[in-house]
Design an enzyme around this catalytic site. Sequence first.
Site, mmCIF file in Angstrom:
data_model
loop_
_atom_site.group_PDB
_atom_site.id
_atom_site.type_symbol
_atom_site.label_atom_id
_atom_site.label_comp_id
_atom_site.label_asym_id
_atom_site.label_seq_id
_atom_site.Cartn_x
_atom_site.Cartn_y
_atom_site.Cartn_z
ATOM 1 N N ARG A 129 0.838 -1.207 0.000
ATOM 2 C CA ARG A 129 0.000 0.000 0.000
ATOM 3 C C ARG A 129 0.868 1.249 0.000
ATOM 4 O O ARG A 129 0.465 2.288 -0.512
ATOM 5 C CB ARG A 129 -0.887 0.038 1.254
ATOM 6 C CG ARG A 129 -1.803 -1.140 1.407
ATOM 7 C CD ARG A 129 -3.129 -0.963 0.771
ATOM 8 N NE ARG A 129 -3.834 0.253 1.152
ATOM 9 C CZ ARG A 129 -5.137 0.396 1.058
ATOM 10 N NH1 ARG A 129 -5.867 -0.589 0.639
ATOM 11 N NH2 ARG A 129 -5.718 1.531 1.395
ATOM 12 N N LYS A 137 -7.473 -30.379 20.046
ATOM 13 C CA LYS A 137 -7.521 -30.090 18.607
ATOM 14 C C LYS A 137 -7.865 -31.407 17.917
ATOM 15 O O LYS A 137 -7.153 -32.418 18.087
ATOM 16 C CB LYS A 137 -6.138 -29.582 18.155
ATOM 17 C CG LYS A 137 -5.949 -29.495 16.652
ATOM 18 C CD LYS A 137 -6.393 -28.165 16.102
ATOM 19 C CE LYS A 137 -6.115 -28.061 14.607
ATOM 20 N NZ LYS A 137 -6.945 -27.063 13.943
ATOM 21 N N GLU A 193 -10.996 -26.960 18.130
ATOM 22 C CA GLU A 193 -9.715 -26.261 18.228
ATOM 23 C C GLU A 193 -9.443 -25.862 19.671
ATOM 24 O O GLU A 193 -10.378 -25.546 20.418
ATOM 25 C CB GLU A 193 -9.745 -24.991 17.381
ATOM 26 C CG GLU A 193 -9.977 -25.253 15.914
ATOM 27 C CD GLU A 193 -9.814 -23.976 15.104
ATOM 28 O OE1 GLU A 193 -8.694 -23.711 14.660
ATOM 29 O OE2 GLU A 193 -10.802 -23.248 14.933
ATOM 30 N N LYS A 209 -10.534 -16.834 1.484
ATOM 31 C CA LYS A 209 -11.793 -16.848 2.248
ATOM 32 C C LYS A 209 -11.783 -15.687 3.241
ATOM 33 O O LYS A 209 -10.690 -15.219 3.554
ATOM 34 C CB LYS A 209 -11.958 -18.219 2.889
ATOM 35 C CG LYS A 209 -11.572 -18.325 4.369
ATOM 36 C CD LYS A 209 -11.942 -19.620 4.969
ATOM 37 C CE LYS A 209 -12.810 -19.478 6.167
ATOM 38 N NZ LYS A 209 -12.176 -18.910 7.372
ATOM 39 N N ASP A 219 -17.256 -18.672 9.978
ATOM 40 C CA ASP A 219 -15.814 -18.867 9.842
ATOM 41 C C ASP A 219 -15.484 -20.288 9.359
ATOM 42 O O ASP A 219 -14.525 -20.486 8.624
ATOM 43 C CB ASP A 219 -15.153 -18.614 11.217
ATOM 44 C CG ASP A 219 -13.639 -18.588 11.163
ATOM 45 O OD1 ASP A 219 -13.094 -18.153 10.126
ATOM 46 O OD2 ASP A 219 -12.989 -18.986 12.146
ATOM 47 N N HIS A 267 -15.055 -24.889 5.361
ATOM 48 C CA HIS A 267 -14.264 -26.082 5.708
ATOM 49 C C HIS A 267 -15.122 -27.317 6.016
ATOM 50 O O HIS A 267 -14.894 -28.395 5.466
ATOM 51 C CB HIS A 267 -13.380 -25.798 6.927
ATOM 52 C CG HIS A 267 -12.511 -24.587 6.771
ATOM 53 N ND1 HIS A 267 -12.005 -24.186 5.556
ATOM 54 C CD2 HIS A 267 -12.048 -23.684 7.671
ATOM 55 C CE1 HIS A 267 -11.280 -23.095 5.728
ATOM 56 N NE2 HIS A 267 -11.294 -22.763 7.006
ATOM 57 N N ASP A 307 -10.095 -22.726 -0.425
ATOM 58 C CA ASP A 307 -10.474 -23.231 0.900
ATOM 59 C C ASP A 307 -9.300 -24.111 1.305
ATOM 60 O O ASP A 307 -9.070 -25.162 0.692
ATOM 61 C CB ASP A 307 -11.761 -24.062 0.826
ATOM 62 C CG ASP A 307 -12.193 -24.510 2.207
ATOM 63 O OD1 ASP A 307 -11.337 -25.002 2.964
ATOM 64 O OD2 ASP A 307 -13.372 -24.366 2.537
ATOM 65 N N HIS A 308 -8.557 -23.694 2.325
ATOM 66 C CA HIS A 308 -7.291 -24.392 2.568
ATOM 67 C C HIS A 308 -7.485 -25.848 3.011
ATOM 68 O O HIS A 308 -6.569 -26.638 2.963
ATOM 69 C CB HIS A 308 -6.402 -23.611 3.545
ATOM 70 C CG HIS A 308 -6.773 -23.777 4.994
ATOM 71 N ND1 HIS A 308 -7.715 -23.006 5.606
ATOM 72 C CD2 HIS A 308 -6.325 -24.624 5.946
ATOM 73 C CE1 HIS A 308 -7.830 -23.370 6.874
ATOM 74 N NE2 HIS A 308 -6.982 -24.360 7.112
ATOM 75 N N LYS A 345 -13.974 -23.048 19.306
ATOM 76 C CA LYS A 345 -12.671 -22.565 19.767
ATOM 77 C C LYS A 345 -12.565 -22.800 21.276
ATOM 78 O O LYS A 345 -13.580 -22.947 21.954
ATOM 79 C CB LYS A 345 -12.564 -21.059 19.515
ATOM 80 C CG LYS A 345 -12.589 -20.675 18.042
ATOM 81 C CD LYS A 345 -11.183 -20.376 17.553
ATOM 82 C CE LYS A 345 -11.141 -19.807 16.162
ATOM 83 N NZ LYS A 345 -11.172 -20.753 15.061
HETATM 84 C C1 BG6 Z 1 -9.452 -20.658 9.251
HETATM 85 C C2 BG6 Z 1 -10.309 -19.966 10.274
HETATM 86 O O1 BG6 Z 1 -10.054 -20.588 7.986
HETATM 87 O O2 BG6 Z 1 -9.281 -22.031 9.622
HETATM 88 C C3 BG6 Z 1 -9.664 -20.082 11.656
HETATM 89 O O3 BG6 Z 1 -10.471 -18.595 9.934
HETATM 90 C C4 BG6 Z 1 -9.385 -21.521 11.997
HETATM 91 O O4 BG6 Z 1 -10.496 -19.485 12.646
HETATM 92 C C5 BG6 Z 1 -8.630 -22.225 10.871
HETATM 93 O O5 BG6 Z 1 -8.608 -21.544 13.192
HETATM 94 C C6 BG6 Z 1 -8.554 -23.726 11.128
HETATM 95 O O6 BG6 Z 1 -7.717 -24.329 10.193
HETATM 96 P P1 BG6 Z 1 -6.942 -25.674 10.533
HETATM 97 O O7 BG6 Z 1 -6.240 -26.036 9.276
HETATM 98 O O8 BG6 Z 1 -6.011 -25.380 11.678
HETATM 99 O O9 BG6 Z 1 -7.996 -26.677 10.948
#
Ligand code: BG6
Length: 508
Positions: free
Chosen positions: A57, A360, A231, A163, A250, A255, A192-193, A355
Amino acid sequence: MMNADTVNARERIPDSCCFVIFGVTGDLSHRLVIPALYNLEESGLLPEKFCIIGVTRTETQSKTLKTDLMKGLEKHATRPVKQEIADKLFGCLTSIHADPSDPKSVENLKAQLEKARKDKGVTNHLFYLAVPPGAFKPISEMLGAAGLLKEKDGAWRRLVIEKPFGTDLQSAKQLNADLLKLADEHQIYRIDHYLGKETVQNILVLRFANGMFEPIWNRNHIDHVQITVSETIDVGTRGSFYEQTGALRDMVPNHLFQLMALVAMEPPSRFDAHSVRSEKGEALAAIQTQTEAEALKNSVRGQYLAGRIGDRQVGYYRQTKDVSPDSTVETYAALKLTIDNWRWAGVPFYLRTGKALAAKRTEVAIRFKQAPFSMFRTTEVERLSQNYLVIGIEPTEGIMLQFNTKVPGPQVTIDGVEMKFRYKDYFKASPNTGYETLIYDCMIGDNILFQRADGVEAGWAAVQPFLDAWKKAGGKGLAMYQAGTDGPEEAHELLERDGRRWRAIDGE
Ligand code: BG6
């Protein structure tokens, strides 16, 4: 899909390209995008003619970009950083500053892209929008207006959108409509990771590359499905983001629904982006729409109170920085959904995410129907244990099958045992960020692991009644849970009502 470990003969080196990163100074670039590019460079999977343009920026940020990114890489790299690889990667980096609210500043970018064409013959452009959602539209419009999204003379233009894609059905539709005015669907890569995770990709292989699962993968044999993403992290420094978002937005339409779609979809006729994404979209579109009253009955939203997770003390959500002291935003969500089609009618899908929980754990658990008990009535056996097939995504990456077996001895006694497959016992993989496959696929033009407009909208359509019902209910019905537990008691009641129970989140 690729394996970022080694270049194998079937792996294609992507076409030459300019990788333009908007939001290059942000957390996402430092934590994931740059380390993933580093890993791809180390694995020999970046094209020979490659350059990175970091868009900042301000001019000051632009001047120090290389040093800042190097520091970020040292902090976030998943593998030991080799200087020669880092030098090669950053050797092709240039930085410019541009501001989408100032149309003139796009000239800097155009000039840089033109220079890459002249000096290196690079004509393909990938625009990675690692920016807050409010910037997706203005940046895309700036690129569109400058003619930078037009594909011509065999050169491609791709737009990667992070996202969250919209905040509800209406805004997701609007964003799709806005983007599709500027670029064609095949140019848009919605990330979407979760789809970058090997174990998530493996759901398709498990289901469709094995003869024994598909015949029993339906309502005749499956009692219900549980999808859990629990988590231990709390909201921490993300208060202002979380207050706008909450656990449902979220995690669920993106996911958790990706996991649900892969479990529920019909077999695609081909392993290609069109067929796979069409079947996933169909599965999500078949989620039964609930009325607001049904949505309230079939959901639980919770918010964490202070508590202890291991040796860490977590404060009350409402006392988090940037969080309103009377916030009704949920940090936990559990839903009961059904899919109204021939394969799944009558099989509940229970989804939960939260959360500040005790452990986890990300997993999909398929619970099969109970075997008839009558033949054991005359024995010492009191009950059979449950048959589960569990797809573990975190912390254990693998697959577990739970079944009944005879306990050795003269009497007939039965116990539940587990057969386990762990990825790490069979395959050696260098530690990745999870973004390597996604970035690589984008560079080779394979959008199988990216969301298509219809899939995103089907996801939002399924959660919309919950968003509406919760908004109207305000603080009423918000279930409090202590940090470090497995969530609110009401989430257990959601399943107990149906004579079922959740799997433990902190088991093996
Ligand atoms: C993200 C969320 O997309 O995914 C976070 O914004 C979350 O809040 C995270 O903690 C979880 O990803 P992973 O790969 O750790 O399950």
